[in-house]
Scaffold this motif. Sequence first.
Motif, mmCIF file in Angstrom:
data_model
loop_
_atom_site.group_PDB
_atom_site.id
_atom_site.type_symbol
_atom_site.label_atom_id
_atom_site.label_comp_id
_atom_site.label_asym_id
_atom_site.label_seq_id
_atom_site.Cartn_x
_atom_site.Cartn_y
_atom_site.Cartn_z
ATOM 1 N N ASP A 458 22.193 33.633 -39.634
ATOM 2 C CA ASP A 458 21.109 32.983 -40.366
ATOM 3 C C ASP A 458 21.424 33.053 -41.861
ATOM 4 O O ASP A 458 21.885 34.096 -42.350
ATOM 5 C CB ASP A 458 19.790 33.712 -40.069
ATOM 6 N N ILE A 459 21.227 31.935 -42.572
ATOM 7 C CA ILE A 459 21.426 31.939 -44.025
ATOM 8 C C ILE A 459 20.235 32.650 -44.673
ATOM 9 O O ILE A 459 19.075 32.286 -44.447
ATOM 10 C CB ILE A 459 21.555 30.499 -44.572
ATOM 11 N N ASP A 460 20.551 33.690 -45.441
ATOM 12 C CA ASP A 460 19.487 34.510 -46.037
ATOM 13 C C ASP A 460 18.683 33.728 -47.084
ATOM 14 O O ASP A 460 19.260 33.001 -47.905
ATOM 15 C CB ASP A 460 20.103 35.755 -46.697
ATOM 16 N N HIS A 461 17.372 33.895 -47.023
ATOM 17 C CA HIS A 461 16.454 33.315 -48.019
ATOM 18 C C HIS A 461 16.682 31.808 -48.209
ATOM 19 O O HIS A 461 16.617 31.295 -49.325
ATOM 20 C CB HIS A 461 16.615 34.029 -49.372
ATOM 21 N N PHE A 462 16.920 31.113 -47.094
ATOM 22 C CA PHE A 462 17.220 29.681 -47.210
ATOM 23 C C PHE A 462 16.008 28.894 -47.711
ATOM 24 O O PHE A 462 16.159 27.875 -48.403
ATOM 25 C CB PHE A 462 17.680 29.135 -45.852
ATOM 26 N N LYS A 463 14.806 29.348 -47.395
ATOM 27 C CA LYS A 463 13.604 28.649 -47.874
ATOM 28 C C LYS A 463 13.575 28.617 -49.406
ATOM 29 O O LYS A 463 13.166 27.617 -50.011
ATOM 30 C CB LYS A 463 12.344 29.336 -47.331
ATOM 31 N N SER A 464 14.071 29.694 -50.025
ATOM 32 C CA SER A 464 14.103 29.734 -51.493
ATOM 33 C C SER A 464 15.072 28.690 -52.048
ATOM 34 O O SER A 464 14.840 28.136 -53.125
ATOM 35 C CB SER A 464 14.526 31.127 -51.965
ATOM 36 N N VAL A 465 16.141 28.446 -51.320
ATOM 37 C CA VAL A 465 17.101 27.414 -51.757
ATOM 38 C C VAL A 465 16.406 26.062 -51.787
ATOM 39 O O VAL A 465 16.500 25.299 -52.755
ATOM 40 C CB VAL A 465 18.337 27.378 -50.836
ATOM 41 N N ASN A 466 15.687 25.750 -50.717
ATOM 42 C CA ASN A 466 14.969 24.477 -50.667
ATOM 43 C C ASN A 466 13.882 24.404 -51.739
ATOM 44 O O ASN A 466 13.691 23.359 -52.388
ATOM 45 C CB ASN A 466 14.347 24.273 -49.282
ATOM 46 N N ASP A 467 13.157 25.503 -51.912
ATOM 47 C CA ASP A 467 12.057 25.512 -52.883
ATOM 48 C C ASP A 467 12.575 25.381 -54.318
ATOM 49 O O ASP A 467 11.973 24.675 -55.140
ATOM 50 C CB ASP A 467 11.238 26.795 -52.738
ATOM 51 N N ASN A 468 13.673 26.074 -54.626
ATOM 52 C CA ASN A 468 14.163 26.120 -56.013
ATOM 53 C C ASN A 468 15.098 24.963 -56.370
ATOM 54 O O ASN A 468 15.187 24.567 -57.532
ATOM 55 C CB ASN A 468 14.889 27.443 -56.280
ATOM 56 N N TYR A 469 15.812 24.441 -55.388
ATOM 57 C CA TYR A 469 16.835 23.428 -55.690
ATOM 58 C C TYR A 469 16.561 22.074 -55.023
ATOM 59 O O TYR A 469 17.189 21.085 -55.377
ATOM 60 C CB TYR A 469 18.223 23.914 -55.247
ATOM 61 N N GLY A 470 15.682 22.048 -54.032
ATOM 62 C CA GLY A 470 15.386 20.801 -53.332
ATOM 63 C C GLY A 470 16.133 20.720 -52.008
ATOM 64 O O GLY A 470 17.143 21.403 -51.779
ATOM 65 N N HIS A 471 15.630 19.864 -51.130
ATOM 66 C CA HIS A 471 16.194 19.771 -49.785
ATOM 67 C C HIS A 471 17.592 19.157 -49.762
ATOM 68 O O HIS A 471 18.394 19.469 -48.873
ATOM 69 C CB HIS A 471 15.252 18.960 -48.879
ATOM 70 N N GLN A 472 17.941 18.299 -50.702
ATOM 71 C CA GLN A 472 19.287 17.730 -50.731
ATOM 72 C C GLN A 472 20.327 18.823 -50.978
ATOM 73 O O GLN A 472 21.395 18.834 -50.354
ATOM 74 C CB GLN A 472 19.393 16.645 -51.796
ATOM 75 N N ILE A 473 20.029 19.736 -51.887
ATOM 76 C CA ILE A 473 20.938 20.858 -52.138
ATOM 77 C C ILE A 473 20.959 21.785 -50.920
ATOM 78 O O ILE A 473 22.011 22.302 -50.525
ATOM 79 C CB ILE A 473 20.514 21.642 -53.394
ATOM 80 N N GLY A 474 19.803 21.969 -50.297
ATOM 81 C CA GLY A 474 19.746 22.766 -49.065
ATOM 82 C C GLY A 474 20.647 22.193 -47.980
ATOM 83 O O GLY A 474 21.326 22.927 -47.265
ATOM 84 N N ASP A 475 20.642 20.857 -47.878
ATOM 85 C CA ASP A 475 21.523 20.202 -46.896
ATOM 86 C C ASP A 475 22.992 20.483 -47.203
ATOM 87 O O ASP A 475 23.800 20.706 -46.292
ATOM 88 C CB ASP A 475 21.275 18.696 -46.893
ATOM 89 N N LYS A 476 23.356 20.472 -48.499
ATOM 90 C CA LYS A 476 24.745 20.742 -48.885
ATOM 91 C C LYS A 476 25.145 22.176 -48.528
ATOM 92 O O LYS A 476 26.292 22.433 -48.132
ATOM 93 C CB LYS A 476 24.942 20.489 -50.376
ATOM 94 N N VAL A 477 24.227 23.102 -48.654
ATOM 95 C CA VAL A 477 24.510 24.485 -48.282
ATOM 96 C C VAL A 477 24.776 24.582 -46.774
ATOM 97 O O VAL A 477 25.710 25.260 -46.330
ATOM 98 C CB VAL A 477 23.340 25.412 -48.686
ATOM 99 N N LEU A 478 23.951 23.893 -45.981
ATOM 100 C CA LEU A 478 24.157 23.887 -44.529
ATOM 101 C C LEU A 478 25.517 23.294 -44.175
ATOM 102 O O LEU A 478 26.236 23.810 -43.306
ATOM 103 C CB LEU A 478 23.043 23.098 -43.835
ATOM 104 N N GLN A 479 25.895 22.198 -44.843
ATOM 105 C CA GLN A 479 27.194 21.578 -44.590
ATOM 106 C C GLN A 479 28.346 22.496 -45.005
ATOM 107 O O GLN A 479 29.379 22.577 -44.322
ATOM 108 C CB GLN A 479 27.280 20.241 -45.335
ATOM 109 N N PHE A 480 28.164 23.200 -46.129
ATOM 110 C CA PHE A 480 29.174 24.143 -46.606
ATOM 111 C C PHE A 480 29.417 25.240 -45.575
ATOM 112 O O PHE A 480 30.558 25.576 -45.230
ATOM 113 C CB PHE A 480 28.710 24.745 -47.938
ATOM 114 N N VAL A 481 28.353 25.809 -45.039
ATOM 115 C CA VAL A 481 28.475 26.879 -44.048
ATOM 116 C C VAL A 481 29.113 26.344 -42.758
ATOM 117 O O VAL A 481 29.996 26.984 -42.169
ATOM 118 C CB VAL A 481 27.100 27.509 -43.757
ATOM 119 N N ALA A 482 28.686 25.178 -42.303
ATOM 120 C CA ALA A 482 29.243 24.592 -41.071
ATOM 121 C C ALA A 482 30.743 24.356 -41.206
ATOM 122 O O ALA A 482 31.525 24.655 -40.286
ATOM 123 C CB ALA A 482 28.526 23.283 -40.740
ATOM 124 N N ASN A 483 31.178 23.807 -42.345
ATOM 125 C CA ASN A 483 32.610 23.556 -42.564
ATOM 126 C C ASN A 483 33.400 24.859 -42.584
ATOM 127 O O ASN A 483 34.521 24.933 -42.072
ATOM 128 C CB ASN A 483 32.822 22.800 -43.872
#
Length: 581
Positions: A458-483
């Motif tokens: 599980d990505i730690d504190h992922f809700k904070s990423v979405n809250d602070n940076y927006g869902h588009q940046i959150g999507d990039k983090v998910l893609q980064f981890v998957a790759n």
Amino acid sequence: MKHFVFKFENVEDLHSQLESIEFSFENASAVLAQFYTSFVDNQFMLEVSSCLRKVIPIINVVGCTTIGEIINGDKLDSGSIISISVFVQARIYSFHQQSAINKELLSGELLGKSIKQRCGNDVKSIILLGTTLSLTSEDFIAGLLSEVEDVPIVGGGAGDHLKLVRTLVLHNEFISTSAFVAVAICGGGVSLKVENILGWQPFGKEMVVTKTDQNSILEIDNQNAAELYQHYIGRVENGLVEELVGFPLIIKQDQNYVAKVPIAFGDDCSIKFISNVDEGAKIRFGYGDINSILSNVNVAIEDLESFKPEAIYLFSCGCRRLFLQKEVKQELMPFESLAPTAGFFTLGEFSNAVSKTNVLNAELVVLAIREGNALQNNKINYLENRKLPERTAVLKRLMHFISTVTKELEQANYELREQANTDGLTGIMNRRCFDERLASEMSRCIRYERNAVLILMDIDHFKSVNDNYGHQIGDKVLQFVANLLRKLIRDTDVCARFGGEEFAILLTDTNLEDGINLAERIRNSIELKSIDSGTEFLPAVTSSFGVAELHESISIEAVVKLADDALYKAKSDGRNCVRQA
């Protein structure tokens, strides 16, 4: 080298034709007779062998019963043929080996030892004939090859015109319903070339053989094999083999397609074959593609033209005769344009050039042979002036249509499967597909008593990423981890988006310790790489891991809960760590 081929009606006719051969055998280094007949008659076959050996005392005689004979580029539906090859440099040795069910591997080893003892390392090729109806050919050939490695083997299984009751092989005065006979071709002056021609093309969805018993498939995709086969092909009345041969099952081995032709349905809803099919094999239905058949023949002919053979031996699956019917001549006659041809329609072909099983179906196996240097022959080029019969021309267009439609459907189905199995954002496997793979791996662990490992992260504190940076940046983090996961796991492992910011990893044939080590390596890589590249466009993140082991004494639900509990503990212990169940 000389090659004489003729058909005959009875022993008297044979004797007369032998006496009429205007050739002296005095200077021959060896003479080989191949005798193929539709008549399953011990006495007749032994009388033929005796006649041959009386007229030509140095001759080696081998033969078998058939599903039809091949002579001078054409088929003989019910008769007898003789192929006499006269060598001036090669040495020919013939053998036979009696066998029995479950003794084939040992019998093959014994034959191999006999060949090796008599011929040494000078064997150029082995012609093998066997009673495939009563014996498991793969095991026999495996035993043979353990003693004579890297020697080309060609030949086929004896038939009885698809009655599937009794077949015979012959070697001089020996005849049997449960044996193999072999011819070892030896000597420095002989050259050989082997061609394998299939022409059956796969179509339809890919399926998995899930249960077998020796030469029978019991289940495909966990369904009764015979019922599933008839669901797609249509009902087969009385299990008639003639209705089955047109639609073999196609298995891809390495880069080659291998066909398995059904010969009967069992009372237990199984499908019976001449050769084995392994559990776990991926199969598809096949259909005879005349375009591919004739195209492959043309390629083989072009290859053999420069070889300049003096004799060609043909071993063709009986299903090719049934499928092509009168037009079978269209694939046989081109070889006659190069050299005199002889052979038979088999109940399984032998060749170690294509398949690891060495026993083929639906193929045409060609052995071209010559002595000395390649010489120009006077045979005409059959391909240049060939005009296809109307039925064949129509079938070619029909097969082209089927092939085109099949490819388009396969591509569409592939794209649909990818969409159904893939997480649209990250491009890795989705939860539904992962659950199926997990269930399959659990079955494998139980069946073969092997271990595997499930990792939930599980990505730690992922809700904070979405809250602070927006869902588009959150999507990039998910893609980064998957790759990153794709790069760090093996080809045999799978990773999936399990839900939201949670990922799952399945490690096959892995113990708990190795699974923990990989989880720690992934955790460290995510932390270091995201810190190194941490910006407002891709903020640094950490991750937590729970690891559990799959084995035969645990259920899927239990192992998922164990991994999930371990993940919860990792979060409780401060996150950015690995915990085991």
